[in-house]
Design a protein around this motif. Structure first.
Motif, PDB file in Angstrom:
ATOM      1  N   ASN A   1       0.823  -1.212   0.000  1.00 36.23           N
ATOM      2  CA  ASN A   1       0.000   0.000   0.000  1.00 36.23           C
ATOM      3  C   ASN A   1       0.857   1.262   0.000  1.00 36.23           C
ATOM      4  O   ASN A   1       2.040   1.238   0.320  1.00 36.23           O
ATOM      5  N   LEU A   2       0.191   2.355  -0.311  1.00 34.10           N
ATOM      6  CA  LEU A   2       0.864   3.640  -0.521  1.00 34.10           C
ATOM      7  C   LEU A   2       0.523   4.634   0.582  1.00 34.10           C
ATOM      8  O   LEU A   2      -0.635   4.822   0.934  1.00 34.10           O
ATOM      9  N   ALA A   3       1.561   5.297   1.097  1.00 27.77           N
ATOM     10  CA  ALA A   3       1.377   6.454   1.971  1.00 27.77           C
ATOM     11  C   ALA A   3       1.894   7.686   1.239  1.00 27.77           C
ATOM     12  O   ALA A   3       2.773   7.575   0.386  1.00 27.77           O
ATOM     13  N   VAL A   4       1.365   8.840   1.580  1.00 25.75           N
ATOM     14  CA  VAL A   4       1.876  10.099   1.033  1.00 25.75           C
ATOM     15  C   VAL A   4       2.534  10.863   2.173  1.00 25.75           C
ATOM     16  O   VAL A   4       1.930  11.049   3.229  1.00 25.75           O
ATOM     17  N   LEU A   5       3.788  11.245   1.972  1.00 23.81           N
ATOM     18  CA  LEU A   5       4.508  12.012   2.982  1.00 23.81           C
ATOM     19  C   LEU A   5       4.690  13.441   2.473  1.00 23.81           C
ATOM     20  O   LEU A   5       5.269  13.648   1.404  1.00 23.81           O
ATOM     21  N   VAL A   6       4.182  14.382   3.239  1.00 27.86           N
ATOM     22  CA  VAL A   6       4.271  15.784   2.818  1.00 27.86           C
ATOM     23  C   VAL A   6       5.418  16.454   3.564  1.00 27.86           C
ATOM     24  O   VAL A   6       5.429  16.527   4.794  1.00 27.86           O
ATOM     25  N   VAL A   7       6.388  16.892   2.787  1.00 26.58           N
ATOM     26  CA  VAL A   7       7.660  17.375   3.316  1.00 26.58           C
ATOM     27  C   VAL A   7       7.883  18.801   2.827  1.00 26.58           C
ATOM     28  O   VAL A   7       8.303  19.006   1.691  1.00 26.58           O
ATOM     29  N   PRO A   8       7.564  19.793   3.636  1.00 29.86           N
ATOM     30  CA  PRO A   8       7.821  21.155   3.173  1.00 29.86           C
ATOM     31  C   PRO A   8       9.320  21.438   3.163  1.00 29.86           C
ATOM     32  O   PRO A   8      10.068  20.885   3.972  1.00 29.86           O
ATOM     33  N   ILE A   9       9.723  22.231   2.210  1.00 34.13           N
ATOM     34  CA  ILE A   9      11.132  22.640   2.155  1.00 34.13           C
ATOM     35  C   ILE A   9      11.159  24.138   2.425  1.00 34.13           C
ATOM     36  O   ILE A   9      10.822  24.934   1.553  1.00 34.13           O
ATOM     37  N   ASP A  10      11.512  24.506   3.640  1.00 36.73           N
ATOM     38  CA  ASP A  10      11.627  25.934   3.927  1.00 36.73           C
ATOM     39  C   ASP A  10      13.086  26.268   4.158  1.00 36.73           C
ATOM     40  O   ASP A  10      13.967  25.420   4.043  1.00 36.73           O
ATOM     41  N   LYS A  11      13.324  27.501   4.485  1.00 36.91           N
ATOM     42  CA  LYS A  11      14.718  27.947   4.582  1.00 36.91           C
ATOM     43  C   LYS A  11      15.464  27.246   5.710  1.00 36.91           C
ATOM     44  O   LYS A  11      16.687  27.236   5.749  1.00 36.91           O
ATOM     45  N   GLU A  12      14.712  26.647   6.633  1.00 37.61           N
ATOM     46  CA  GLU A  12      15.381  25.984   7.756  1.00 37.61           C
ATOM     47  C   GLU A  12      15.751  24.532   7.460  1.00 37.61           C
ATOM     48  O   GLU A  12      16.467  23.912   8.225  1.00 37.61           O
TER      49      GLU A  12
END
Lengths: 419, 419
Positions: free
Chosen positions: B193-204
């Motif tokens: 099965n599939l999971a979605v991982l949401v990974v923001p890329i900010d300046k930190e």
């Protein structure tokens, strides 16, 4: 000419955006040998140099593929070198050339006067690195003291002496942000698009972690507004089946290349992490041509397997077991393998018929390019893990197809070029 | 009873596979207080203890949720403690109890004779850790020398003295492989099965890398034969649109929870990395109930923000800026925040109305559980970053729904239980 030796072939980064190319300013008075130097560098190149239109007082931009640096632009200031009558227009053009220069070659046949001091000062003001090229090194010259604070390379365009040292100097002094390839694969995938990364988990994978190139690839996609599906080779077919349309690119660990090639539809671009890293950390064209030497290997030949770091657990098995096994099968007889890691890398490469280097994920690009230059100087072809594996497994062409320029250059060397 | 205080509520890990539960063997002669000890531990628990059927000579297995350890099974050997007539059947049953025990509590009211020595030797032979519980600590007892090589905790089931020290000892001496939660999210997603991982890329975000919990989550999915789509919040809608069917789970960085909640269809389970890590590195039930204390905060209250490590760049902003801002908005008045990192964590938590801890990705679970116990002892609720953010943003219920047991326990505390 051995097949791995770069001769003339089509440009491989014709579409590289201007900002990504290292701009090398070529400065010097008349008759110091700027043109001869450029020709000498060009003669050894894989590139076709196509000068852009320009007036006699316009600096001429000459884009080329300078192995192993990749795409560069020489800014030829031949029209600006008359310091006797520096009119307003000429001053403006010269300033333009200064501004566009990432790295300056200041060519002198031994003189060091106000002209050279002026260029050096202008570059210092802009914090642009300068390499002093002492040209015509084969001829006797008046011994003039060159400035002690700048690197000096003596070159004879006539004999070729010093050209390799100059290449090393270019690698060493190029600004880090220009010499670093900006993308691992984001440019191949593009914003809003999906890549599939195939990550096998074997007993050597570090517990609870991913290895560095995998993490860097994911991050590079996110940095490029792309996204990715991360999956083991066993679940690849099921994962692809969940997608409404095929991914822009599939990238696999080289160790499971055969299975992944079988499970990836032929029309979907496919390559390996290691091949991406040849481009990112080394020079894909040099290392692709280097792989062609695999065909010249004969039983008994010595092969150097080189790992950049000493602590990469997964590389142990690839470098020490799998690549020797695959190469031996391909050659059809025993080869003599030497494996080195980290700083064990030998000064003298001449005993080897081939160098197979890891992807260099822990290296900066300069270190890898210097190793490529060193091999070139020794006349020993150098390739990398992923290219070797793809070659041994019969997947070389498929793995190169995502890189059109390199693919064309490879086919041209094979005599299968477009023409 | 304050809302964050664990009282009685349904079991939260009813479906935890037997192998994942810490099996605590309860040994001791008749009348040393084994049952009282078990009752005292149970009284403070969120668990309903359901004894399984057994004969008088069968060890009775009592599964329960022992905060903050999570799902445990007490093996009550009350029927085996008669050393005067150890028949064949009794010997066999006792051996069975030995084999099933991960951690032994050897209860004595002061005596240390052949019975205790026998149990200790049997455990030593199996390399099973033993904690000696000196029961009835409120009563005078003959001073007998207890073995110096075993940890001893004095407990009064009557007064409750020593119960918290015993919990610490359970955390400290439980075998690492049992106390470690095996899964971050692989069990929630499942093979294939599939999971979605949401990974923001900010300046930190560290250049060219992902932060540790993200890497660990990807790896955990692969280890569980699952796969994942890794995407920034901005491309989430486009990525979901590429899937033929919805993912089993969406996991987001807490910082972009609102946007991700808006872009994720309501029927798709959604939680945050930080909430996953409450379960993985701490105790999700304790920390969920701890979050309910946010409703009791009043302007002027002191809140401790605690980070496990001192070098986590992204935590800086969350712990020092965003959580204080969100909490202040929620409470509607200024709170007094103290932020500590690494070993600065205070011994005395009594000045604080709430402790908000990071996910503890660099901690081992024991360290986190001991902090949870310490807060419990001080009567101070402890929650974590992700739970606090979800609570402040009105996303608490949605973020808990992927964890049915905890979700039910939370609803029961709110008076919204199933019954």
């Amino acid at each position: 000419m051995p097949p791995w030796h770069p001769g003339h072939s089509p440009m491989t980064h014709a579409n590289a955006p201007r900002g990504l190319r290292l701009h090398i300013g070529l400065f010097g008075r008349r008759n110091v040998g700027k043109s001869s130097l450029l020709n000498a560098l060009t003669r050894q190149q894989v590139a076709i140099v196509s000068a852009q239109a320009g007036t006699t007082t316009d600096p001429v931009e000459k884009p080329m593929e300078l192995l192993p640096l990749g795409p560069v632009v020489f800014i030829d200031t031949a029209g600006l070198d008359d310091d006797s009558a520096l009119g307003d227009q000429r001053v403006a053009k010269t300033r333009q050339a200064f501004e566009r220069t990432d790295l300056a070659l200041l060519v002198t046949d031994g003189a060091w006067g106000p002209y050279e001091q002026g260029i050096a000062a202008a570059m210092a003001e802009r914090q642009t690195p300068v390499i002093v090229v002492r040209s015509k090194a084969d001829l006797p010259a008046p011994e003039v003291a060159l400035p002690p604070d700048l690197p000096v390379v003596a070159v004879s365009a006539q004999t070729g002496d010093g050209l390799n040292a100059l290449r090393h100097a270019l690698v060493d002094h190029a600004p880090a942000d220009v010499i670093s390839q900006p993308d691992i694969l984001g440019d191949l995938v593009g914003p809003g698009n999906l890549a599939v990364l195939v990550v096998p988990i074997d007993k050597e994978a570090p517990k609870g972690r991913l290895i560095l190139p995998q993490v860097q690839a994911i991050r590079d996609l996110l940095d490029n507004d792309a996204f990715c599906l991360v999956v083991k080779e066993r679940e690849l077919a099921a994962a692809l089946d969940q997608l409404k349309s095929p991914p822009k690119l599939v990238v696999t660990d080289s160790q499971v290349f055969l299975k992944v090639a079988a499970d990836t539809p032929p029309e979907v671009p496919l390559t390996s992490f290691s091949i991406l890293f040849s481009r990112f950390k080394g020079d894909l064209l040099s290392q692709t041509l280097g792989a062609l030497a695999i065909d010249t290997l004969r039983p008994g030949d010595r092969v150097l397997i080189a790992e950049a770091c000493t602590h990469h657990p997964i590389a142990e098995d690839i470098g020490r077991v799998k690549i020797p096994r695959w190469l031996t099968q391909y050659v059809g007889g025993a080869l003599e393998f030497t494996t080195v890691a980290g700083h064990e890398y030998p000064e003298d490469l001449s005993p080897y018929k081939l160098v197979v280097h890891c992807g260099g994920c822990t290296f900066n690009r300069k270190a890898m390019l210097n190793r490529i230059l060193q091999a070139r100087q020794a006349g020993v072809p150098l390739t990398n893990y992923g290219l070797t594996i793809a070659y041994s497994l019969g997947l070389f062409e498929r793995a190169l197809r995502p890189f059109p320029g390199v693919y064309e250059a490879y086919r041209a060397h094979r005599g299968e070029g477009r023409g």
